[in-house]
Design an enzyme around this catalytic site. Structure first.
Site, PDB file in Angstrom:
ATOM      1  N   ARG A 108       0.865  -1.176   0.000  1.00  0.00           N
ATOM      2  CA  ARG A 108       0.000   0.000   0.000  1.00  0.00           C
ATOM      3  C   ARG A 108       0.908   1.234   0.000  1.00  0.00           C
ATOM      4  O   ARG A 108       2.101   1.120   0.295  1.00  0.00           O
ATOM      5  CB  ARG A 108      -0.885  -0.012   1.251  1.00  0.00           C
ATOM      6  CG  ARG A 108      -2.086  -0.930   1.102  1.00  0.00           C
ATOM      7  CD  ARG A 108      -2.906  -0.895   2.376  1.00  0.00           C
ATOM      8  NE  ARG A 108      -4.123  -1.697   2.262  1.00  0.00           N
ATOM      9  CZ  ARG A 108      -4.831  -2.086   3.308  1.00  0.00           C
ATOM     10  NH1 ARG A 108      -4.441  -1.778   4.531  1.00  0.00           N
ATOM     11  NH2 ARG A 108      -5.920  -2.785   3.145  1.00  0.00           N
ATOM     12  N   GLY A 131      -5.534   1.663  10.236  1.00  0.00           N
ATOM     13  CA  GLY A 131      -5.904   0.522   9.391  1.00  0.00           C
ATOM     14  C   GLY A 131      -5.224   0.437   8.042  1.00  0.00           C
ATOM     15  O   GLY A 131      -5.607  -0.363   7.203  1.00  0.00           O
ATOM     16  N   GLY A 133      -2.020  -0.328   7.502  1.00  0.00           N
ATOM     17  CA  GLY A 133      -0.921  -1.289   7.423  1.00  0.00           C
ATOM     18  C   GLY A 133       0.413  -0.744   7.871  1.00  0.00           C
ATOM     19  O   GLY A 133       1.441  -0.982   7.238  1.00  0.00           O
ATOM     20  N   LYS A 134       0.412  -0.059   8.992  1.00  0.00           N
ATOM     21  CA  LYS A 134       1.680   0.428   9.537  1.00  0.00           C
ATOM     22  C   LYS A 134       2.504  -0.728  10.098  1.00  0.00           C
ATOM     23  O   LYS A 134       3.728  -0.727  10.021  1.00  0.00           O
ATOM     24  CB  LYS A 134       1.423   1.478  10.638  1.00  0.00           C
ATOM     25  CG  LYS A 134       0.840   2.766  10.102  1.00  0.00           C
ATOM     26  CD  LYS A 134       0.692   3.821  11.162  1.00  0.00           C
ATOM     27  CE  LYS A 134      -0.458   3.553  12.121  1.00  0.00           C
ATOM     28  NZ  LYS A 134      -1.782   3.573  11.474  1.00  0.00           N
ATOM     29  N   SER A 135       1.811  -1.724  10.676  1.00  0.00           N
ATOM     30  CA  SER A 135       2.531  -2.825  11.325  1.00  0.00           C
ATOM     31  C   SER A 135       3.457  -3.555  10.358  1.00  0.00           C
ATOM     32  O   SER A 135       4.550  -3.969  10.717  1.00  0.00           O
ATOM     33  CB  SER A 135       1.558  -3.837  11.918  1.00  0.00           C
ATOM     34  OG  SER A 135       0.470  -3.184  12.504  1.00  0.00           O
ATOM     35  N   CYS A 466     -18.575  19.281   6.331  1.00  0.00           N
ATOM     36  CA  CYS A 466     -18.177  17.889   6.143  1.00  0.00           C
ATOM     37  C   CYS A 466     -17.465  17.397   7.402  1.00  0.00           C
ATOM     38  O   CYS A 466     -16.615  18.084   7.950  1.00  0.00           O
ATOM     39  CB  CYS A 466     -17.231  17.807   4.945  1.00  0.00           C
ATOM     40  SG  CYS A 466     -16.467  16.192   4.780  1.00  0.00           S
ATOM     41  N   CYS A 484     -14.679  13.957   0.245  1.00  0.00           N
ATOM     42  CA  CYS A 484     -15.500  13.112   1.116  1.00  0.00           C
ATOM     43  C   CYS A 484     -16.343  12.142   0.290  1.00  0.00           C
ATOM     44  O   CYS A 484     -16.627  11.032   0.712  1.00  0.00           O
ATOM     45  CB  CYS A 484     -16.395  13.981   1.985  1.00  0.00           C
ATOM     46  SG  CYS A 484     -17.425  13.050   3.108  1.00  0.00           S
ATOM     47  N   CYS A 488     -20.222  11.181   4.487  1.00  0.00           N
ATOM     48  CA  CYS A 488     -20.565  11.570   5.858  1.00  0.00           C
ATOM     49  C   CYS A 488     -21.984  12.121   5.818  1.00  0.00           C
ATOM     50  O   CYS A 488     -22.469  12.513   4.748  1.00  0.00           O
ATOM     51  CB  CYS A 488     -19.567  12.564   6.433  1.00  0.00           C
ATOM     52  SG  CYS A 488     -19.812  14.268   5.951  1.00  0.00           S
TER      53      CYS A 488
HETATM   54  N1  DTP Z   1      -0.153  -4.158   1.447  1.00  0.00           N
HETATM   55  C1  DTP Z   1      -1.303  -4.561   1.992  1.00  0.00           C
HETATM   56  N2  DTP Z   1      -2.295  -5.040   1.226  1.00  0.00           N
HETATM   57  C2  DTP Z   1      -3.457  -5.478   1.781  1.00  0.00           C
HETATM   58  N3  DTP Z   1      -3.727  -5.444   3.103  1.00  0.00           N
HETATM   59  C3  DTP Z   1      -2.784  -4.971   3.904  1.00  0.00           C
HETATM   60  C4  DTP Z   1      -1.520  -4.504   3.419  1.00  0.00           C
HETATM   61  N4  DTP Z   1      -0.783  -4.084   4.480  1.00  0.00           N
HETATM   62  C5  DTP Z   1      -1.546  -4.272   5.574  1.00  0.00           C
HETATM   63  N5  DTP Z   1      -2.742  -4.800   5.231  1.00  0.00           N
HETATM   64  C6  DTP Z   1      -3.841  -5.122   6.156  1.00  0.00           C
HETATM   65  C7  DTP Z   1      -3.425  -5.985   7.298  1.00  0.00           C
HETATM   66  C8  DTP Z   1      -4.312  -5.555   8.411  1.00  0.00           C
HETATM   67  O1  DTP Z   1      -5.418  -6.394   8.533  1.00  0.00           O
HETATM   68  C9  DTP Z   1      -4.834  -4.178   8.038  1.00  0.00           C
HETATM   69  C10 DTP Z   1      -4.405  -3.090   9.008  1.00  0.00           C
HETATM   70  O2  DTP Z   1      -3.041  -3.134   9.264  1.00  0.00           O
HETATM   71  P1  DTP Z   1      -2.403  -2.595  10.627  1.00  0.00           P
HETATM   72  O3  DTP Z   1      -0.939  -2.621  10.445  1.00  0.00           O
HETATM   73  O4  DTP Z   1      -2.947  -3.299  11.799  1.00  0.00           O
HETATM   74  O5  DTP Z   1      -2.953  -1.114  10.652  1.00  0.00           O
HETATM   75  P2  DTP Z   1      -2.349   0.158  11.372  1.00  0.00           P
HETATM   76  O6  DTP Z   1      -1.385  -0.249  12.406  1.00  0.00           O
HETATM   77  O7  DTP Z   1      -1.886   1.063  10.301  1.00  0.00           O
HETATM   78  O8  DTP Z   1      -3.636   0.818  12.013  1.00  0.00           O
HETATM   79  P3  DTP Z   1      -3.892   1.390  13.533  1.00  0.00           P
HETATM   80  O9  DTP Z   1      -3.425   2.804  13.542  1.00  0.00           O
HETATM   81  O10 DTP Z   1      -5.356   1.343  13.631  1.00  0.00           O
HETATM   82  O11 DTP Z   1      -3.169   0.497  14.458  1.00  0.00           O
HETATM   83  O12 DTP Z   1      -4.321  -3.916   6.746  1.00  0.00           O
HETATM   84 MG    MG Z   2      -1.348  -0.352  14.507  1.00  0.00          MG
HETATM   85 ZN    ZN Z   3     -18.315  14.839   4.216  1.00  0.00          ZN
END
Ligand code: DTP
Ligand code: MG
Ligand code: ZN
Length: 635
Positions: A108, A131, A133-135, A466, A484, A488
């Site tokens: 992403r 959400g 995909g920071k992890s 908004c 948006c 919303c």
């Molecule tokens: N390249 C990708 N393609 C598809 N899905 C992905 C990709 N990278 C991550 N994901 C999915 C896996 C997880 O179910 C979901 C959220 O990832 P996650 O790392 O937990 O979010 P986050 O840490 O950015 O959010 P938060 O701030 O809510 O903790 O995205």
């Molecule tokens: Mg996270």
């Molecule tokens: Zn809006």
């Protein structure tokens, strides 16, 4: 003497008139200056963008190679793009692991750049929406490096969530927190210095680093053996007191970079303004990290606010869950443990598989609820904020707030649990008058708690802008309302909103408060509303003008007056509780002037009891339909 008094009164009256006139002028100037400020800010941003684009164009026309330009942390777009390349020594391995271990087909936005930068050994702050995909930005590098990555996370639930996920994809990970038994702690501690690295990721709470000497000395050994490959600090905004979720133990994490200067650090958050990040930088002792930011906007989330009316809102929530969200998974956020229990009982009564989750439950019970929910054995978790940050179930279709959050940042985080699989999901807040004051007493001791709560209230009381634009302000982001895409309620129903003159209503409220003050009586929000609606105990002898507005609208007017400074909250502390009273705010005197007028936006679609017609609102002068006499102690 009498004559003198009269003269004094006259003088005072004259001065009051002139002060009021002046005040009003100042008000006007403030409004003008604020408009000017908004105009200048948007002009500045446009110019900055223009400059950046010009700079990019210049860069690409000159041969972009090998020019050692500015320091990394002030790189422009063009320079940043070189970190999106796929020809680094590790690139092949990274691509392969993405597919084989993580079962993902492509990156992403920003993920690859962040991964390359951290694999290059740079210190990095990554700000990406909930959400997105920071992890992956530390999990994938962990798998591709020797040794292990230390991950600091604020909550045990978050740790378990990640471990559960990593286990399911066969990536070895371990954790240390208060609920781990002695035997496992021993195994993990030994693993830290094992050259075969039995785990690629080690999750710990910040307390471990701040308080466990044993752990720190183990870490030192791992560092010396080159086994500590990377440090990730998740939810890095917890470091800063100016962030929305400050945790004292995060303040002590500076020790990591001091003790292990060679190890790259990756700070991660969804919600941090630039000033919060600056603060985190200092606290973590990283010098000039590269910061990667992407827009806060979650395009698949629909934001909506509904009026709350305790009993009714539970039924409303239940029927939504039973119809629109039938067989789908979600979270209902509540204010307290007690609410978590009572609301989940109410939902259960209505045939919904709901379980409570709050900080005071046994760790095992918490994990049980969490697991059952993740594996779809229960549908709804009725949770306090203890269930929040980082919780990652992809198919959460609704996040309903039974009670408002304490700030917009918190709301963004909590509602961010929804729709992480990119499919549409709803984020609904039930906004109730009395909830404002319940939360107010809770945040009164926090630095900017009151201010942040009022911003959240403003978000809920907003019927024309908004909702994303209100969030954008909190993330230092320029916002274009078209972005948006009608996702919303205000964008979708913009036409259902009218401007209403509330000057007379405001004067009535002020009059009640003045009367109460002259009787040395304190007015709670409830008492004030009751008195205004003619329902309070008959105490005063004087007459007050009651309103024919519906309760909902009367409350909306009072909230508006609070938000705009005509009223204010006043706190009184006892060892056991905090009481809240409503007093006149700094702007109240303006209402004395006949020329002063006040308007607010209201929804036209609110369901109202039949006798309360809009006529009363549109023509407030007509709304003194009855005057009640309140009798009280003789004076
Ligand atoms: N390249 C990708 N393609 C598809 N899905 C992905 C990709 N990278 C991550 N994901 C999915 C896996 C997880 O179910 C979901 C959220 O990832 P996650 O790392 O937990 O979010 P986050 O840490 O950015 O959010 P938060 O701030 O809510 O903790 O995205
Ligand atoms: Mg996270
Ligand atoms: Zn809006």
């Amino acid at each position: 003497i009498l004559w003198n008094r009269e003269k004094e009164t006259q003088n005072a009256q004259a001065e009051l008139d002139s002060v009021e006139a002046e005040l009003e002028l100042v008000e006007l100037q403030i409004t003008e200056l604020m408009d000017k400020q908004a105009e200048l800010t948007s002009r500045r941003n446009a110019l900055l963008q223009q400059l950046e684009e010009a700079c990019d164009a210049a860069q690409s026309s000159s041969s972009s190679s090998l020019k050692p330009s500015k320091a990394d942390h002030v790189m422009n777009k063009q320079e940043m793009q070189r970190y999106d390349r796929r020809d680094f020594p590790w690139s092949e391995k990274v691509e392969q692991q993405l597919k084989d271990s993580f079962n993902l087909s492509k990156f992403r936005p920003l993920q690859l750049r962040a991964i390359n930068l951290t694999l290059l050994g740079k210190d990095l702050f990554l700000v990406m929406p909930t959400g997105r995909g920071k992890s992956l930005c530390y999990q994938l590098p962990a798998v591709c490096s020797t040794g292990f990555t230390l991950v600091v996370t604020p909550l045990v639930s978050l740790m378990e969530d990640q471990i559960m996920y990593l286990k399911s994809i066969d990536v070895s990970a371990a954790m240390l927190n208060a609920s781990i038994n002695k035997e496992s702690v021993k195994t993990v501690m030994a693993g830290m210095t094992d050259v075969k690295s039995p785990f690629k990721l080690l999750y710990v709470t910040p307390e471990k680093i701040a308080k466990s000497k044993l752990f720190m000395s183990r870490l030192e050994k791992a560092y010396n053996a080159n086994l500590l490959s990377r440090i990730a600090v998740d939810e890095v905004h917890c470091c800063s007191q100016w962030g929305h979720d400050f945790r004292p133990d995060y303040k002590l994490l500076g020790i990591l970079k001091r003790q292990f200067p060679k190890v790259p650090l990756l700070g991660i958050t969804a919600t941090a303004t630039s000033s919060v990040l600056k603060d985190c930088e200092k606290i973590l002792c990283v010098s000039q990290p590269i910061t990667l930011t992407s827009s806060f906007n979650r395009t698949n989330l629909y934001y909506e606010v509904k009026n709350s009316d305790n009993e009714a809102s539970i039924s409303d929530i239940a029927s939504l869950i039973n119809s629109k969200y039938k067989d789908q998974s979600g979270i209902v956020y509540v204010f307290s443990q007690k609410d978590a229990e009572s609301v989940s009982t109410e939902l259960q009564k209505r045939d919904i598989l709901a379980y409570p989750y709050h900080a005071n439950m046994d760790p095992q019970d918490k994990s049980r609820v969490h697991h059952k929910w993740t594996s779809n054995k229960i549908r709804v978790v009725v949770a306090t904020v203890a269930f929040g940050m980082g919780i990652d179930k992809p198919d959460v279709r609704f996040v309903i707030h039974h009670t408002i959050s304490k700030s917009i940042e918190n709301y963004y985080q909590e509602s961010g649990r929804a729709g992480r699989d990119d499919h549409p999901a709803d984020c609904i807040v039930y906004f109730g008058f009395s909830d404002i004051f319940r939360i107010s007493t809770m945040v009164v001791m926090e630095n900017t708690g009151q201010q942040k709560l009022l911003q959240m209230v403003d978000y809920c009381q907003n019927f024309d802008r908004c909702r994303r634009s209100l969030m954008a302000v909190h993330f230092d982001e320029m916002w274009n309302e078209e972005g948006c895409n009608q996702m919303c309620d205000t964008c979708r129903h913009a036409q259902d909103c009218i401007t209403v003159d509330i000057t007379q209503h405001a004067r009535q409220v002020v009059q009640i408060l003045e009367l109460a003050a002259s009787n040395n009586e304190k007015m709670t929000p409830l008492k004030l509303t009751d008195a205004w609606m003619g329902k309070g105990p008959a105490k005063h002898r004087k007459m007050i003008q009651t309103t024919t507005l519906s309760r909902l609208k009367a409350e909306a007017v009072i909230v508006q007056l609070l938000l705009r400074g005509y009223l204010r909250e006043d706190f009184s502390f006892t060892p056991y509780t905090t009481y809240i009273y409503i007093k006149l705010g700094r702007k109240a005197p303006l209402l004395k002037s006949q020329a002063h007028s006040l308007t607010m936006k209201m929804r036209t679609t609110e369901s109202e009891p039949a006798e309360v017609s809009k006529v009363h609102i549109d023509a407030p002068q007509e709304s003194y339909n009855f005057i009640i006499v309140l009798s009280g102690p003789s004076r």
